[in-house]
Write an enzyme that holds these catalytic residues in place. Sequence first.
Site, PDB file in Angstrom:
ATOM      1  CG  ASP A   1      -1.705   1.244   1.401  1.00  0.00           C
ATOM      2  OD1 ASP A   1      -1.973   1.902   0.368  1.00  0.00           O
ATOM      3  OD2 ASP A   1      -2.062   1.579   2.544  1.00  0.00           O
TER       4      ASP A   1
ATOM      5  CG  ASN B   1      -3.371   5.216  -1.253  1.00  0.00           C
ATOM      6  OD1 ASN B   1      -3.311   4.133  -0.660  1.00  0.00           O
ATOM      7  ND2 ASN B   1      -4.378   5.560  -2.004  1.00  0.00           N
TER       8      ASN B   1
ATOM      9  CG  ASP C   1      -6.070   2.864   0.434  1.00  0.00           C
ATOM     10  OD1 ASP C   1      -5.075   2.102   0.539  1.00  0.00           O
ATOM     11  OD2 ASP C   1      -6.737   2.956  -0.617  1.00  0.00           O
TER      12      ASP C   1
ATOM     13  CG  ASP D   1      -1.362   1.331  -3.734  1.00  0.00           C
ATOM     14  OD1 ASP D   1      -0.160   1.145  -4.012  1.00  0.00           O
ATOM     15  OD2 ASP D   1      -1.747   1.911  -2.690  1.00  0.00           O
TER      16      ASP D   1
ATOM     17  CG  ASP E   1      -7.377 -13.881 -12.009  1.00  0.00           C
ATOM     18  OD1 ASP E   1      -8.146 -14.728 -12.478  1.00  0.00           O
ATOM     19  OD2 ASP E   1      -6.662 -14.082 -11.002  1.00  0.00           O
TER      20      ASP E   1
ATOM     21  CG  ASP F   1     -11.638 -17.377 -11.529  1.00  0.00           C
ATOM     22  OD1 ASP F   1     -10.854 -17.615 -10.607  1.00  0.00           O
ATOM     23  OD2 ASP F   1     -12.882 -17.347 -11.389  1.00  0.00           O
TER      24      ASP F   1
ATOM     25  CD  GLU G   1      -9.263 -21.803 -10.164  1.00  0.00           C
ATOM     26  OE1 GLU G   1      -9.128 -21.840  -8.944  1.00  0.00           O
ATOM     27  OE2 GLU G   1     -10.178 -21.156 -10.708  1.00  0.00           O
TER      28      GLU G   1
ATOM     29  CG  HIS H   1      -5.859 -16.121  -4.898  1.00  0.00           C
ATOM     30  ND1 HIS H   1      -5.391 -16.866  -5.964  1.00  0.00           N
ATOM     31  CD2 HIS H   1      -7.171 -15.937  -5.106  1.00  0.00           C
ATOM     32  CE1 HIS H   1      -6.399 -17.106  -6.782  1.00  0.00           C
ATOM     33  NE2 HIS H   1      -7.497 -16.557  -6.295  1.00  0.00           N
ATOM     34  CG  ASP H   2      -8.415 -19.569  -4.552  1.00  0.00           C
ATOM     35  OD1 ASP H   2      -8.845 -18.504  -4.080  1.00  0.00           O
ATOM     36  OD2 ASP H   2      -8.580 -19.921  -5.733  1.00  0.00           O
TER      37      ASP H   2
HETATM   38  O1  TEU Z   1     -11.400 -20.388  -7.656  1.00  0.00           O
HETATM   39  C1  TEU Z   1     -12.205 -21.425  -8.163  1.00  0.00           C
HETATM   40  C2  TEU Z   1     -12.447 -22.523  -7.243  1.00  0.00           C
HETATM   41  O2  TEU Z   1     -12.692 -23.623  -7.689  1.00  0.00           O
HETATM   42  C3  TEU Z   1     -12.597 -22.222  -5.792  1.00  0.00           C
HETATM   43  O3  TEU Z   1     -13.914 -22.579  -5.461  1.00  0.00           O
HETATM   44  C4  TEU Z   1     -11.719 -22.950  -4.859  1.00  0.00           C
HETATM   45  O4  TEU Z   1     -12.050 -24.299  -4.845  1.00  0.00           O
HETATM   46  C5  TEU Z   1     -11.959 -22.304  -3.519  1.00  0.00           C
HETATM   47  O5  TEU Z   1     -11.293 -21.062  -3.571  1.00  0.00           O
HETATM   48  C6  TEU Z   1     -11.472 -23.057  -2.323  1.00  0.00           C
HETATM   49  O6  TEU Z   1     -11.905 -22.379  -1.174  1.00  0.00           O
HETATM   50  C7  TEU Z   1     -11.378 -19.216  -8.397  1.00  0.00           C
HETATM   51  C8  TEU Z   1     -10.535 -18.154  -7.718  1.00  0.00           C
HETATM   52  O7  TEU Z   1      -9.208 -18.568  -7.658  1.00  0.00           O
HETATM   53  C9  TEU Z   1     -11.124 -17.842  -6.383  1.00  0.00           C
HETATM   54  O8  TEU Z   1     -10.350 -16.915  -5.666  1.00  0.00           O
HETATM   55  C10 TEU Z   1     -12.499 -17.294  -6.609  1.00  0.00           C
HETATM   56  O9  TEU Z   1     -13.132 -17.107  -5.388  1.00  0.00           O
HETATM   57  C11 TEU Z   1     -13.352 -18.219  -7.486  1.00  0.00           C
HETATM   58  O10 TEU Z   1     -12.660 -18.702  -8.623  1.00  0.00           O
HETATM   59  C12 TEU Z   1     -14.543 -17.478  -8.010  1.00  0.00           C
HETATM   60  O11 TEU Z   1     -14.163 -16.564  -8.987  1.00  0.00           O
HETATM   61 CA    CA Z   2      -3.560   1.905  -1.251  1.00  0.00          CA
END
Ligand code: TEU
Ligand code: CA
Length: 561
Positions: free
Chosen positions: A21, A23, A25, A29, A98, A199, A256, A328-329
Site C-alpha cells: 500500500d 497511499n 488506505d 495498489d 486474471d 479463472d 485454473e 491466494h486460495d
Molecule cells: O477459484 C475457483 C475454485 O474452484 C474455488 O472454489 C476454490 O475451490 C476455492 O477457492 C477453495 O476455497 C477461483 C478463484 O481462484 C477464487 O479466488 C475465486 O473465489 C473463485 O474462482 C470465483 O471466482
Molecule cells: Ca492503497
Amino acid sequence: MERKWWHDKVAYQIYPKSFLDTNGDGIGDLRGIISKLDYLKELGIDIIWLSPIYQSPFVDQGYDISDYYSIASEFGTMEEFDELLAEAKKRGMYIIMDLVINHCSDKHEWFQKALADPEGEYADYFYFRKGKNGNPPSNYRSYFGGSCWEPVPGTDKYYLHMFAKEQPDLNWENPKLKQEIYNMINWWLEKGLAGFRIDAIINIKKNLEFPDFEPDGPDGMAGCWKMVESTEGVGELLEELKEHTFKKYDAFTVAEVFNMKEGELPQFIGENGHFSTIFDFSAHCLSDGEHGWYDAPEMEFKKWRETVINSQLEVQKTGFEANIIENHDEPRGVSRFLPEYARTPAGTKMLGTVSLLLRGIPFIYQGQEIGMQNAVWESIEEYDDISTKDQYHIAREAGLSNEEALKVCGKMSRDNARTPVQWSNQENAGFTTGTPWLKVNSNYTAINVESQEAQPDSVLNYYRKLTALRKSEEYKEVFTYGEFVPEYEATESVMAYYRVDDEKRMLIAANFGKTPVKLELKYPVKRVLLSNQEETSAGSGQKPEHVLELESCEVIVLECE
Ligand code: TEU
Ligand code: CA
C-alpha cells in the site's frame, strides 16, 4: 515439441490488495507493484500474474467484476496500469491478468439490465430459469455454500450462480455474450498484456437440463461440480475462445481447471491445446475433505510425494503444467506440506527447491520467497474470506465446537495467503502506514523481506539463487525440457528426482525426515550446484564418493556424470 516463448519462464503471482500500500488506505495498489518491479526482477521473475484489479464490489475480492474495462479505484487508475505495463516491458517482464469470465458481479451493467427487464435481451446473458414445484430449478449447492439458484425479484424465475449469489454465471450458449467477452479480451491484449490466468473456466459449460443429483450433505443439496463433471462439450467453447482471442496474439494462458475428465489433458495443454498450461493442483487436492475443510485428510509426506511424481510422469508426455505450492486460495505451503519440525528456513528452502526444479512453469506466490506461513486466527470475525465463513458454518453444523471449527479454518483458510506481504519489521510489516484491510501475520518481526535482504543465507537469497540456477545459460535447457525421472522412492523420507537430457543429468534430492539418511549415488558427482546447508557431504572428499548423506531437511542439487 514446438518451443514456446513461455516454456523457460518463472512466474510470480501478486494478490494486489495485500502486496504493498502506498497511499495509507490499508489496501495494496498499483503504485506499490510498480515500486517493487526491481525487487521481482532480482528474484528472477519473468511473468507477473495479477489477481483481479478490475472494478468490483469485492464480495469475492475482485473475482466479482462489475466493469471489465476499468481498474478498481482502490488499486489506482488506467494510467497507472499502463505505466505498470511499460515499466515491466522495460525490464523484459510480462504482465498477465486474471480473466474471470464464468461469472461477473451482480453490479455489472449486464446483470442490472437483466434484472430491470427479465424478459429482455440481457436476461439471456445469464441463466434465468423457472423453478420446479415451488423449488429452485435444481438442487445444486454453490461452491461458497447455499443454493446455486437465487430468485429474480418480481418474477417466478431464478438465476444461476456457481459461486456467491453476487456472482451470477454468464451464459456461454449466447453468441452475443461470447462476442462481448472476446472483444474485451482482445482489447486488453491490444494494450500489450502478455496473456491471462483464467479463472474457474471449466464451469462455463452447463448441462442445460440442470438435472438434480443425489444429495450429498445435510442441506439436501449436491455440489454443483457434479453437474460440471457430468457435462460434455466444454472443449468446443474453449477452442472457440482461443481462436477468437489468445491464438492471434501468441498469448500465454494458464487456466485454473478442476474436475477435468480422464484422458483430456492433451486437449487442454497438448501441442494445440486450449491453453498454454494449467495449474497442477494434484497435491492440493489431497486435502479435499468429503464434506468440507472439517473432514480434510492430514497431509502425508508419502502420499504427497507419490502424487507429485505421478503427475510429473503423466504431464511430461503431453506438455507443461504450472507448478505451485500455494496461491491466494490455498494455505501457505510451508504450513501445509512440511511437518512441524521442518517449518524452518532450511525446510522452506527444501520445499522451494523441490517444487521450482520440477518440470513445468514455476509460479511463486507473493511472500513464498521469504517463507511466509499461515497466520494464527483467534475468532471467525478476524477473517474476511467468504469461503472461510461458509466452511466455518459447515464445520459447526457438523457438530464441531467453535474452537474446533476455528482450528479447521486456521489450517485451510484462504486468508492465510491473503495477509499482507511482510516487507519489514516496522509497524504493519511495512505494508501500510494505515490500517491493513486484513490483519498482518504476527510473525512479521521474524519473517520479512528487509531482514532477509541483509542475510546472505536467508530464504529470499536462496530463492534468488534457485531461480538464477534454473534460468542460467548452462542449465536452462535441462531444467526446462529435461525429462523428470524419480529416484530413491524406496527411501521413506526422501523426495528425489533427476532432470535429464542428452547433455546433462541433474539430481535434486531432499530429506523430509527427522533423521539423516544415506543415499547410494548411481552416478559420480560432477558439481554441487545448490545446497541449503553450510556443508554438504557431496564432493567433500570425506565420504566415499558414491554415498550422499542428507541431514534432516537438507536439499541438494547436483550435476552428475
Ligand atoms: O477459484 C475457483 C475454485 O474452484 C474455488 O472454489 C476454490 O475451490 C476455492 O477457492 C477453495 O476455497 C477461483 C478463484 O481462484 C477464487 O479466488 C475465486 O473465489 C473463485 O474462482 C470465483 O471466482
Ligand atoms: Ca492503497
